[in-house]
Design an enzyme around this catalytic site. Structure first.
Site, PDB file in Angstrom:
ATOM      1  NE  ARG A 148      -8.714  -2.036  -2.760  1.00  0.00           N
ATOM      2  CZ  ARG A 148      -7.544  -2.491  -2.338  1.00  0.00           C
ATOM      3  NH1 ARG A 148      -6.943  -3.020  -3.267  1.00  0.00           N
ATOM      4  NH2 ARG A 148      -6.986  -0.888  -1.768  1.00  0.00           N
ATOM      5  CE1 TYR A 160       0.561  -2.058   1.336  1.00  0.00           C
ATOM      6  CE2 TYR A 160      -1.727  -2.573   0.374  1.00  0.00           C
ATOM      7  CZ  TYR A 160      -0.552  -2.109   0.024  1.00  0.00           C
ATOM      8  OH  TYR A 160      -0.651  -2.457  -0.716  1.00  0.00           O
ATOM      9  CG  ASP A 210      -7.339  -6.260  -1.372  1.00  0.00           C
ATOM     10  OD1 ASP A 210      -7.174  -7.203  -0.613  1.00  0.00           O
ATOM     11  OD2 ASP A 210      -6.616  -5.812  -2.343  1.00  0.00           O
ATOM     12  CG  HIS A 212      -4.609  -5.758   1.584  1.00  0.00           C
ATOM     13  ND1 HIS A 212      -5.531  -4.209   1.965  1.00  0.00           N
ATOM     14  CD2 HIS A 212      -4.343  -5.877   0.342  1.00  0.00           C
ATOM     15  CE1 HIS A 212      -5.514  -3.785   0.541  1.00  0.00           C
ATOM     16  NE2 HIS A 212      -4.383  -4.715   0.012  1.00  0.00           N
ATOM     17  CD  GLU A 236      -8.406  -7.612  -3.828  1.00  0.00           C
ATOM     18  OE1 GLU A 236      -9.523  -6.767  -5.015  1.00  0.00           O
ATOM     19  OE2 GLU A 236      -6.547  -7.481  -4.074  1.00  0.00           O
ATOM     20  CD  GLU A 262      -3.103  -8.506  -4.792  1.00  0.00           C
ATOM     21  OE1 GLU A 262      -3.521  -7.552  -4.931  1.00  0.00           O
ATOM     22  OE2 GLU A 262      -2.423  -8.123  -3.866  1.00  0.00           O
ATOM     23  NE  ARG A 283      -7.153  -8.993  -6.992  1.00  0.00           N
ATOM     24  CZ  ARG A 283      -6.754  -7.923  -7.322  1.00  0.00           C
ATOM     25  NH1 ARG A 283      -8.060  -7.364  -7.938  1.00  0.00           N
ATOM     26  NH2 ARG A 283      -6.305  -6.906  -7.126  1.00  0.00           N
ATOM     27  CD  GLU A 339      -5.857  -3.273  -8.156  1.00  0.00           C
ATOM     28  OE1 GLU A 339      -5.934  -4.696  -8.276  1.00  0.00           O
ATOM     29  OE2 GLU A 339      -6.562  -2.843  -7.669  1.00  0.00           O
ATOM     30  CD1 TRP A 402       2.419  -7.293   3.509  1.00  0.00           C
ATOM     31  CD2 TRP A 402       0.653  -6.526   1.704  1.00  0.00           C
ATOM     32  NE1 TRP A 402       2.444  -6.043   1.953  1.00  0.00           N
ATOM     33  CE2 TRP A 402       1.300  -5.948   1.694  1.00  0.00           C
ATOM     34  CE3 TRP A 402      -0.191  -7.356   1.463  1.00  0.00           C
ATOM     35  CZ2 TRP A 402       1.581  -5.185   0.805  1.00  0.00           C
ATOM     36  CZ3 TRP A 402      -0.536  -6.530   0.381  1.00  0.00           C
ATOM     37  CH2 TRP A 402       0.564  -5.696   0.361  1.00  0.00           C
TER      38      TRP A 402
END
Ligand code: GCO
Ligand code: MG
Length: 402
Positions: A148, A160, A210, A212, A236, A262, A283, A339, A402
């Site tokens: 990743r 982040y 990702d 996020h 992702e 997630e 995920r 992951e 986020w």
């Protein structure tokens, strides 16, 4: 055989983990389950101690499904991260016990091996494209088949998921720290990063990214389109997933595969996404989606709709969750990727485990049960340390996703 005791162990070996240990009447057969909910650890600990453990005493630990239904339907208040993490901890511990009683690793109880090893992806992150190439190379040298890739957003002081350390620790302070975010700068930068990475490492290395949850569907569609030449395995969490229908728009515009889940707690969070084939990888993971019992249900639904697994495995999911994830990963027909960020060395001491990494794969090991335990004496050496996830604001100060 009966459950005679259960306790919640909170320990911070490098980061905080909450672990449920269930003790049975049978010669000290015990089981462990991960109950860690990053930044909200004590809420789950209280839910377990105050509301769940008293109902477990005297129950038959062999009745995994019945116990799951009892905790899910019996509470009246269904779903949600706190409840589902608590249920996951009990469920995981009961599978551990069942494996030990049977003298078999849990994956054998789930139908046995469907593959030789669990392909994992590591995290290459750095402030600049130049630096991230070095990070990717370090994973390739260690045999990783999938990486990743995250970089800083030019002009932003912090981003982040980007850290100079190999294992970035998402929860970095007791009171949340703040990052500043610019979607336009991000969308311009990301394709330039992947152009360089693909050019440097060739077509075989699997690349992931990702987002996020930071984009709108139309922005995510643009991102997916701009990354098509670099053939990513997935992007992702492109958008916040409360609105499952939002993914339809992304899907109409890009062939870049999509991974999500997630933060999902139940099959209901992803039912539309899976049934309408709006995503490619789901995920969800053992600790936050109701344990092995419920995650297996999600993966079975996914298998009907060409969706593969891609379970979350950041540092805040404990080595106990990782063990449980690997038993499922090795057994299910529609495994995709797992992951793996590794754990601080102190965490490996607190949680001795038979799972291990070799040449791009994780292996669950052959010990009966999950093959992981908690060393309570070691755990006591690392008292609870509060830590929260950071928040994210736009350049004008607006609180952003986020
Ligand atoms: C990932 C995640 C993590 C999470 C963290 C939250 O894909 O690994 O996005 O970075 O943010 O696990 O607790
Ligand atoms: Mg993520």
């Amino acid at each position: 055989m009966k459950i005679v005791d259960a306790r919640v162990i909170i320990s911070s070996p490098g980061r905080t983990f909450v672990t449920l240990k269930i003790i049975t009447s049978d010669g000290g057969v015990t089981g462990v389950g991960d109950a860690t909910l990053n930044g909200r650890e004590l809420a789950v600990a209280a839910y377990l101690s105050e509301h769940v453990i008293p109902t477990l005493i005297g129950r038959d630990p062999a009745r995994i499904e019945d116990t799951w239904q009892y905790l899910y339907k019996g509470a009246y208040w269904r779903r949600g991260p706190v409840t589902m993490t608590a249920i996951a901890a009990v469920d995981t511990a009961l599978w551990d016990i069942k494996g030990k009683v049977a003298g078999l690793p849990v994956y054998q109880l789930l139908g046995g091996r469907s593959r030789e090893g669990v392909t994992v992806y590591g995290h290459a992150s750095a402030e600049t494209t130049e630096e991230v190439l070095t990070e990717v190379a370090r994973y390739v040298d260690r045999g990783y088949k999938a990486v990743r890739v995250q970089t800083g957003v030019p002009g932003m002081a912090s981003t982040y998921g980007v850290s100079p350390d190999e294992r970035y620790e998402p929860a970095d302070a007791a009171i949340p720290t703040e990052n500043v975010w610019s979607t336009p700068r991000y969308l311009t930068n990301v394709p330039t990063v992947f152009a360089r990475v693909r050019d440097e490492f060739g077509p075989d290395l699997r690349l992931l990214h990702d987002v996020h949850h930071r984009l709108t569907p139309i922005e995510a569609a643009r991102l997916g389109k701009s990354l098509e030449p670099y053939a990513l395995t997935w992007i992702e969490d492109p958008v916040p997933a409360e609105l499952q229908e939002g993914f339809r728009l992304i899907r109409q515009h890009t062939t870049t595969p999509i991974a999500v889940g997630e933060v999902f707690n139940s099959i209901w969070d992803c039912e539309t996404l899976i049934r309408e084939q709006l995503v490619d990888y789901i995920r969800a993971t053992v600790v936050h989606a109701g344990g092995i019992t419920h995650l297996r249900r999600i993966f079975d639904l996914a298998a009907l709709h060409h969706v593969r697994s891609g379970s979350h495995g950041a540092t805040d999911l404990s080595p106990v969750c990782m063990a449980a994830a690997l038993h499922l990963d090795i057994a299910i027909p529609n495994f995709g990727l797992q992951e793996y960020m590794g754990f601080p060395p102190e965490a490996d001491d607190v949680f001795p485990h038979s799972w291990h990494y070799a040449d791009g794969y994780l292996h669950p090991g052959e010990d009966p049960g999950l093959g992981v335990d908690i060393n309570e004496q070691e755990a006591a050496r690392y008292p609870y340390k509060p830590a929260s996830l950071p928040i994210n604001r736009l350049t004008d100060g607006t609180l952003h996703d986020w």
